[in-house]
Design an enzyme around this catalytic site. Structure first.
Site, mmCIF file in Angstrom:
data_model
loop_
_atom_site.group_PDB
_atom_site.id
_atom_site.type_symbol
_atom_site.label_atom_id
_atom_site.label_comp_id
_atom_site.label_asym_id
_atom_site.label_seq_id
_atom_site.Cartn_x
_atom_site.Cartn_y
_atom_site.Cartn_z
ATOM 1 N N HIS A 44 39.331 1.697 6.997
ATOM 2 C CA HIS A 44 39.930 1.421 5.698
ATOM 3 C C HIS A 44 38.914 0.812 4.741
ATOM 4 O O HIS A 44 37.834 0.372 5.143
ATOM 5 C CB HIS A 44 41.126 0.483 5.864
ATOM 6 C CG HIS A 44 42.272 1.097 6.618
ATOM 7 N ND1 HIS A 44 43.440 0.422 6.878
ATOM 8 C CD2 HIS A 44 42.427 2.324 7.180
ATOM 9 C CE1 HIS A 44 44.274 1.202 7.549
ATOM 10 N NE2 HIS A 44 43.668 2.360 7.754
ATOM 11 N N GLU A 46 38.891 -2.025 3.076
ATOM 12 C CA GLU A 46 38.572 -3.441 3.240
ATOM 13 C C GLU A 46 37.531 -3.653 4.347
ATOM 14 O O GLU A 46 36.548 -4.389 4.152
ATOM 15 C CB GLU A 46 39.838 -4.239 3.564
ATOM 16 C CG GLU A 46 40.891 -4.201 2.468
ATOM 17 C CD GLU A 46 41.924 -3.107 2.682
ATOM 18 O OE1 GLU A 46 43.095 -3.333 2.351
ATOM 19 O OE2 GLU A 46 41.553 -2.009 3.188
ATOM 20 N N CYS A 74 46.833 -3.642 4.839
ATOM 21 C CA CYS A 74 47.812 -3.350 5.893
ATOM 22 C C CYS A 74 47.995 -4.565 6.804
ATOM 23 O O CYS A 74 47.101 -5.408 6.947
ATOM 24 C CB CYS A 74 47.397 -2.119 6.686
ATOM 25 S SG CYS A 74 45.846 -2.290 7.598
ATOM 26 N N CYS A 83 44.069 -4.894 8.268
ATOM 27 C CA CYS A 83 43.037 -5.325 7.323
ATOM 28 C C CYS A 83 43.257 -6.775 6.892
ATOM 29 O O CYS A 83 42.298 -7.474 6.539
ATOM 30 C CB CYS A 83 43.024 -4.401 6.108
ATOM 31 S SG CYS A 83 42.366 -2.757 6.467
#
Length: 363
Positions: A44, A46, A74, A83
């Site tokens: 992801h 992040e 998330c 994350c």
């Protein structure tokens, strides 16, 4: 946040089935890390930004920093840890987020988790832009289908092709570049079988250096008339080619297309025998598709508009006149669509229409 939004747009069309999230990490007024959701949806944005910051600036680079993120981090365990956890472990002190995530696995839990870790959370910066960028994710979560973008290039007298359906260059070079950029940000490019039979298109991204950004090609073909000699079938081994047909389509044609490298999927049909587009889009969503660009010609376009399945309509108006040909609109654009944006690209005017939420869907 503007920087994070631009990062997120770079991987639209690549990150499905996940949203393409941009993240920028700032410490003492300096950008120390940035990231975007990678191809295939992982890692992801992040975690990519945290890894970038640590690799470039060293240990401690993220401690006490602020992370600017385009979508709520998330909070659930999937193939990777949340994350929200990753941001806390990195020592992030503040998260500025554009918009919340409607996914029921997240939906405020990400913000709650961050605050529970003692991280300050601000929500709303760049919300309008982020909502547009994440439409594919939002519509798939809320409606069970992808975001559908209908694109059409019209001559000055309203035609999409010359008489007889012959392939015609209508858009000017600058407009063509703009429209191919839009194509590159789609997960899927979708057309009807009529367009294939008339044009024998390739449906690839032809911008130099962006050939690999060609989306999956989807053909709506109720009776499996897609010719084995077409360029789409010939290149199915190079660019994924999916054919959506109806239950009851000729099995020998289905087997031949599968042998040629196409993937054939069958959905329910309407009373008139053609593909039920609602069912087709739900099938694409189940396969992870979030963004569909339809260049399928007047018949498919009219179906998508009439049934309220077109979420955005892009019309490129050319000064070229054809005198006669294939009309772009077989019926008026429904009243619920409103002009949202108009810009010039070379000598063409590109108008973007979106539904007005205050107008009933059947209007």
């Amino acid at each position: 946040m503007d920087h994070a939004l631009r990062l997120g747009r770079r991987h639209l069309g690549l990150a499905w089935p996940n949203p393409s999230v941009g993240c920028v990490i700032v410490k003492d007024g300096v950008v120390v890390g940035r990231g975007v959701t990678q191809a295939g949806g992982r890692p992801h944005g992040e975690t990519t930004a945290i890894a970038h910051a640590l690799a470039v600036s060293g240990p401690g680079a993220t401690r006490g920093a602020t992370a600017y993120v385009t979508l709520e981090p998330c909070s659930h365990y999937g193939r990777t840890a949340p994350c929200s956890d990753a941001l806390a472990r990195a020592g992030i002190a503040r998260v500025v987020c554009a918009v919340g995530d409607p996914d029921p696995r997240v939906h405020g839990r990400g913000f709650h988790m961050l605050r529970a870790y003692g991280i300050a959370v601000d929500v709303g910066a760049g919300a309008a832009e982020a909502a547009l960028d994440h439409r594919g994710h939002f519509i798939r979560v809320r409606q069970g289908r992808p975001f559908v973008q209908l694109k059409m290039a019209l001559s000055a007298d309203g035609y999409v092709a010359a008489a007889g359906g012959a392939r015609t260059q209508i858009s000017c070079p600058a407009a063509t570049v703009q429209l191919h950029l839009v194509r590159a940000m789609a997960d899927v490019i979708m057309i009807g079988i009529g367009t294939v039979l008339a044009d024998d298109p390739m449906l690839t991204c032809r911008l130099p250096g962006m050939e690999a950004r060609s989306p999956i090609r989807v053909i709506i073909d109720s009776k499996l008339r897609l010719p084995l000699t077409s360029r789409l079938v010939a290149t199915a081994g190079e660019v994924p080619t999916w054919v959506i047909s109806t239950v009851g389509a000729p099995p020998e044609a289905e087997r031949a297309l599968r042998r040629a490298g196409c993937e054939v999927m069958l959905v329910s049909r309407r009373p008139d025998g053609v593909v039920d587009m609602g069912a087709a889009l739900r099938l694409l969503a189940a396969r992870g598709i979030t963004r569909v660009m339809s260049e399928g010609g007047p018949i498919l376009g009219a179906t998508l508009m009439r049934t309220g399945l077109a979420d955005e309509i892009i019309v490129a108006h050319s000064p070229v006149t054809l005198g006669d040909g294939v009309p772009g609109f077989t019926e008026p654009m429904p009243a619920r669509y409103r002009l949202a944006e108009s810009r010039m690209a070379g000598c063409d005017r590109i108008d973007t229409f979106r539904p007005d939420p205050t107008v009933p869907e059947g209007a």
